[in-house]
Design a protein around this motif. Structure first.
Motif, PDB file in Angstrom:
ATOM      1  N   GLU A 196      34.903  31.579  52.539  1.00 57.86           N
ATOM      2  CA  GLU A 196      35.583  32.718  53.159  1.00 57.86           C
ATOM      3  C   GLU A 196      36.945  32.325  53.707  1.00 57.86           C
ATOM      4  O   GLU A 196      37.896  33.119  53.692  1.00 57.86           O
ATOM      5  N   ASP A 197      37.069  31.081  54.158  1.00 54.21           N
ATOM      6  CA  ASP A 197      38.332  30.609  54.717  1.00 54.21           C
ATOM      7  C   ASP A 197      39.374  30.358  53.627  1.00 54.21           C
ATOM      8  O   ASP A 197      40.541  30.754  53.767  1.00 54.21           O
ATOM      9  N   VAL A 198      38.969  29.741  52.526  1.00 53.00           N
ATOM     10  CA  VAL A 198      39.925  29.247  51.527  1.00 53.00           C
ATOM     11  C   VAL A 198      40.220  30.268  50.438  1.00 53.00           C
ATOM     12  O   VAL A 198      41.352  30.356  49.956  1.00 53.00           O
ATOM     13  N   PHE A 199      39.223  31.052  50.047  1.00 48.73           N
ATOM     14  CA  PHE A 199      39.381  31.956  48.909  1.00 48.73           C
ATOM     15  C   PHE A 199      39.353  33.413  49.325  1.00 48.73           C
ATOM     16  O   PHE A 199      38.869  33.766  50.409  1.00 48.73           O
ATOM     17  N   GLU A 200      39.849  34.252  48.435  1.00 50.88           N
ATOM     18  CA  GLU A 200      39.675  35.692  48.552  1.00 50.88           C
ATOM     19  C   GLU A 200      39.262  36.224  47.185  1.00 50.88           C
ATOM     20  O   GLU A 200      39.655  35.687  46.148  1.00 50.88           O
ATOM     21  N   VAL A 201      38.452  37.272  47.199  1.00 49.16           N
ATOM     22  CA  VAL A 201      37.931  37.838  45.950  1.00 49.16           C
ATOM     23  C   VAL A 201      39.050  38.534  45.185  1.00 49.16           C
ATOM     24  O   VAL A 201      39.919  39.195  45.773  1.00 49.16           O
ATOM     25  N   THR A 202      39.018  38.382  43.863  1.00 49.80           N
ATOM     26  CA  THR A 202      40.035  38.993  43.007  1.00 49.80           C
ATOM     27  C   THR A 202      39.405  39.391  41.674  1.00 49.80           C
ATOM     28  O   THR A 202      38.306  38.934  41.336  1.00 49.80           O
ATOM     29  N   ASP A 203      40.080  40.240  40.936  1.00 47.71           N
ATOM     30  CA  ASP A 203      39.669  40.520  39.554  1.00 47.71           C
ATOM     31  C   ASP A 203      39.913  39.253  38.731  1.00 47.71           C
ATOM     32  O   ASP A 203      40.880  38.536  38.959  1.00 47.71           O
ATOM     33  N   ARG A 204      39.040  39.004  37.758  1.00 53.08           N
ATOM     34  CA  ARG A 204      39.179  37.777  36.983  1.00 53.08           C
ATOM     35  C   ARG A 204      38.823  38.055  35.523  1.00 53.08           C
ATOM     36  O   ARG A 204      37.839  38.730  35.228  1.00 53.08           O
ATOM     37  N   ALA A 205      39.637  37.537  34.618  1.00 53.13           N
ATOM     38  CA  ALA A 205      39.337  37.626  33.193  1.00 53.13           C
ATOM     39  C   ALA A 205      38.302  36.577  32.816  1.00 53.13           C
ATOM     40  O   ALA A 205      38.349  35.444  33.297  1.00 53.13           O
ATOM     41  N   TRP A 206      37.368  36.963  31.954  1.00 50.28           N
ATOM     42  CA  TRP A 206      36.351  36.063  31.416  1.00 50.28           C
ATOM     43  C   TRP A 206      36.616  35.910  29.921  1.00 50.28           C
ATOM     44  O   TRP A 206      36.804  36.901  29.221  1.00 50.28           O
ATOM     45  N   ARG A 207      36.629  34.689  29.456  1.00 49.77           N
ATOM     46  CA  ARG A 207      36.946  34.456  28.051  1.00 49.77           C
ATOM     47  C   ARG A 207      35.943  35.166  27.141  1.00 49.77           C
ATOM     48  O   ARG A 207      34.732  35.037  27.298  1.00 49.77           O
ATOM     49  N   GLY A 208      36.457  35.924  26.207  1.00 47.81           N
ATOM     50  CA  GLY A 208      35.624  36.637  25.262  1.00 47.81           C
ATOM     51  C   GLY A 208      35.025  37.915  25.792  1.00 47.81           C
ATOM     52  O   GLY A 208      34.381  38.653  25.053  1.00 47.81           O
ATOM     53  N   ILE A 209      35.212  38.194  27.081  1.00 51.38           N
ATOM     54  CA  ILE A 209      34.615  39.385  27.690  1.00 51.38           C
ATOM     55  C   ILE A 209      35.680  40.344  28.188  1.00 51.38           C
ATOM     56  O   ILE A 209      35.610  41.546  27.970  1.00 51.38           O
ATOM     57  N   GLY A 210      36.692  39.803  28.858  1.00 58.61           N
ATOM     58  CA  GLY A 210      37.736  40.628  29.438  1.00 58.61           C
ATOM     59  C   GLY A 210      37.714  40.563  30.952  1.00 58.61           C
ATOM     60  O   GLY A 210      36.997  39.759  31.554  1.00 58.61           O
ATOM     61  N   VAL A 211      38.496  41.428  31.573  1.00 59.52           N
ATOM     62  CA  VAL A 211      38.614  41.426  33.029  1.00 59.52           C
ATOM     63  C   VAL A 211      37.394  42.117  33.649  1.00 59.52           C
ATOM     64  O   VAL A 211      37.043  43.241  33.271  1.00 59.52           O
ATOM     65  N   ILE A 212      36.768  41.430  34.594  1.00 55.86           N
ATOM     66  CA  ILE A 212      35.656  41.997  35.355  1.00 55.86           C
ATOM     67  C   ILE A 212      36.129  42.152  36.800  1.00 55.86           C
ATOM     68  O   ILE A 212      36.536  41.172  37.426  1.00 55.86           O
ATOM     69  N   PRO A 213      36.105  43.362  37.340  1.00 57.67           N
ATOM     70  CA  PRO A 213      36.605  43.576  38.699  1.00 57.67           C
ATOM     71  C   PRO A 213      35.856  42.737  39.735  1.00 57.67           C
ATOM     72  O   PRO A 213      34.633  42.586  39.670  1.00 57.67           O
ATOM     73  N   ARG A 214      36.620  42.154  40.639  1.00 59.67           N
ATOM     74  CA  ARG A 214      36.091  41.402  41.788  1.00 59.67           C
ATOM     75  C   ARG A 214      35.119  40.297  41.363  1.00 59.67           C
ATOM     76  O   ARG A 214      34.165  39.985  42.058  1.00 59.67           O
ATOM     77  N   SER A 215      35.402  39.704  40.218  1.00 60.69           N
ATOM     78  CA  SER A 215      34.483  38.690  39.682  1.00 60.69           C
ATOM     79  C   SER A 215      34.987  37.268  39.867  1.00 60.69           C
ATOM     80  O   SER A 215      34.389  36.335  39.321  1.00 60.69           O
ATOM     81  N   GLY A 216      36.078  37.092  40.596  1.00 64.05           N
ATOM     82  CA  GLY A 216      36.610  35.748  40.761  1.00 64.05           C
ATOM     83  C   GLY A 216      37.161  35.510  42.148  1.00 64.05           C
ATOM     84  O   GLY A 216      37.133  36.382  43.019  1.00 64.05           O
ATOM     85  N   TRP A 217      37.649  34.302  42.337  1.00 67.57           N
ATOM     86  CA  TRP A 217      38.309  33.914  43.581  1.00 67.57           C
ATOM     87  C   TRP A 217      39.704  33.394  43.282  1.00 67.57           C
ATOM     88  O   TRP A 217      39.960  32.831  42.218  1.00 67.57           O
ATOM     89  N   GLN A 218      40.589  33.589  44.243  1.00 62.36           N
ATOM     90  CA  GLN A 218      41.895  32.952  44.246  1.00 62.36           C
ATOM     91  C   GLN A 218      42.141  32.426  45.649  1.00 62.36           C
ATOM     92  O   GLN A 218      41.463  32.824  46.606  1.00 62.36           O
ATOM     93  N   LEU A 219      43.095  31.529  45.778  1.00 53.24           N
ATOM     94  CA  LEU A 219      43.392  30.972  47.098  1.00 53.24           C
ATOM     95  C   LEU A 219      43.900  32.071  48.014  1.00 53.24           C
ATOM     96  O   LEU A 219      44.702  32.919  47.622  1.00 53.24           O
ATOM     97  N   SER A 220      43.420  32.063  49.247  1.00 46.14           N
ATOM     98  CA  SER A 220      43.842  33.054  50.229  1.00 46.14           C
ATOM     99  C   SER A 220      45.267  32.751  50.685  1.00 46.14           C
ATOM    100  O   SER A 220      45.784  31.643  50.465  1.00 46.14           O
TER     101      SER A 220
END
Length: 374
Positions: free
Chosen positions: A264-288
């Motif tokens: 919770e301190d280091v990351f924040e939730v984000t949309d993320r692309a999955w190889r062969g699948i496409g973008v899945i909403p709120r399926s990844g993390w990025q640095l906060s």
């Protein structure tokens, strides 16, 4: 059971299989969402021992495999720059980008190093203050806490030449995307026990209720898999759709509070692309924002790299459970661990790699003289 060999006991496995056979009365399709579970299933022939009514579908459970091609190309672009030390776990080095992989970059003079922990990369950065050290941070919720802690330590120690290329993904949104697909045949899930050991089980009841599918948290040994299947089939036969924890020796409902706090301190939730699948909403993390200075994608200005998947690779269908690896025309012929078309053939948790390693000789059209992985 106390020891690892107990979870591979043939007599106990036979008892679980007999129970499954006695319970099942109609066809059911279950998905395991973990590459480690997939390898256990294929290595021990579990899918072939089950009654014909129970089908196992292999899901997108390999973090290396779902890392988008554009992220791989960003890693390759960074690793090829002068003055950069690019650090990665070993299973990423053979993953093909658009026209090369990290092994090729290293062969062309890039300083690409295999590490066993993100803290190894942080140590290299401290020892080489005149160079930029980048760690390739990929994975599901299991590898995210140690990667996050490396960023925390970098900030605390003032190591400004350290950064991380982040491509972390989250399992529950992937399950949501699979169930929302018009082609979905999945009727129950074996949830990844190591993910739940970090995150707990709080995100799963709403998925089970919304899509009316049982979700059973499952371990990784043969008896773990069979027990997960037994519980899932029992629920399906009874018309139930709840979350069960069949991996209580490692998973608590609340997860790991210390790991959750650092995430919770280091990351924040984000949309993320999955190889062969496409973008899945709120399926990844990025640095906060408080740690954004350690974001390699921003530091090296590679966010604009865009790519297209090769048409001949059907790994996306494999990752979605729409295709078994040995149903792909390229499997074991034009696509092998030495000449991979996609990451599912070279990752240690990839479904194609599992089929190639343990089942290629039984696949029609695959040369018997083909070499196994490694």
């Amino acid at each position: 059971m106390k020891y690892l060999e107990d979870f591979q006991n043939p007599e106990l496995a036979g008892g679980l299989l007999a129970d499954i056979r006695a319970t099942v009365t109609r066809p059911w399709a279950l998905m395991e969402v973990c590459g480690g579970q997939t390898h256990t299933i294929i290595r021990h022939g579990i899918d072939q021992l089950l009654p014909k009514e129970v089908e196992l579908i292999h899901g997108p459970g390999c973090p290396v495999c779902v890392t988008p091609l554009e992220v791989i190309d960003r890693a390759l672009a960074i690793a090829a720059r002068p003055g950069v030390v690019f650090c990665s776990f070993g299973d990423m080095l053979r993953v093909p980008g658009t026209d090369r992989d990290l092994f090729r970059v290293r062969g062309e003079g890039g300083d690409v190093r295999v590490v066993y922990s993100p803290l190894d990369a942080l140590r290299i950065a401290r020892e080489n203050p005149d160079r930029e050290v980048v760690f390739f941070g990929i994975g599901f919720e299991t590898t995210a806490p140690p990667n996050a802690m490396a960023v925390v330590q970098a900030k605390k120690q003032g190591v400004r030449n350290f950064s991380m290329l982040v491509s972390h993904v989250r399992v529950p949104p992937a399950i949501e995307a699979i169930m929302n697909s018009p082609d979905c045949r999945v009727q129950g899930f074996l949830a990844a026990g190591h993910v739940c050991s970090v995150m707990g089980t709080a995100e799963y009841p709403v998925l089970a209720e919304r899509h009316r599918v049982p979700i059973v948290v499952t371990g990784f040994e043969p008896l773990d898999i069979l027990e997960g299947i037994r519980r899932t089939v029992r629920q399906l036969e009874r018309g139930e759709h709840t979350v069960e924890n069949a991996y209580a020796r490692a998973v608590r409902p609340e997860g790991n509070p210390a790991a959750l706090a650092v995430l919770e301190d280091v990351f924040e939730v984000t949309d993320r692309a999955w190889r062969g699948i496409g973008v899945i909403p709120r399926s990844g993390w990025q640095l906060s924002p408080r740690y954004r200075e350690f974001d390699a994608e921003q530091r090296f200005d590679v966010a604009g790299i865009r790519t297209c998947e090769p048409e001949q690779c059907r790994a996306g269908e494999v990752l979605q459970g729409l295709l078994k690896p040995d149903q792909c025309e390229a499997f074991g012929t034009t696509c092998t661990p030495r000449t991979p078309l996609g990451a599912t053939m070279v990752s240690s948790e990839g479904a194609c790699a599992a089929y190639y390693l343990y089942r290629r000789l039984s696949t029609p059209g695959v040369p018997r003289e083909a070499s196994p992985v490694g």
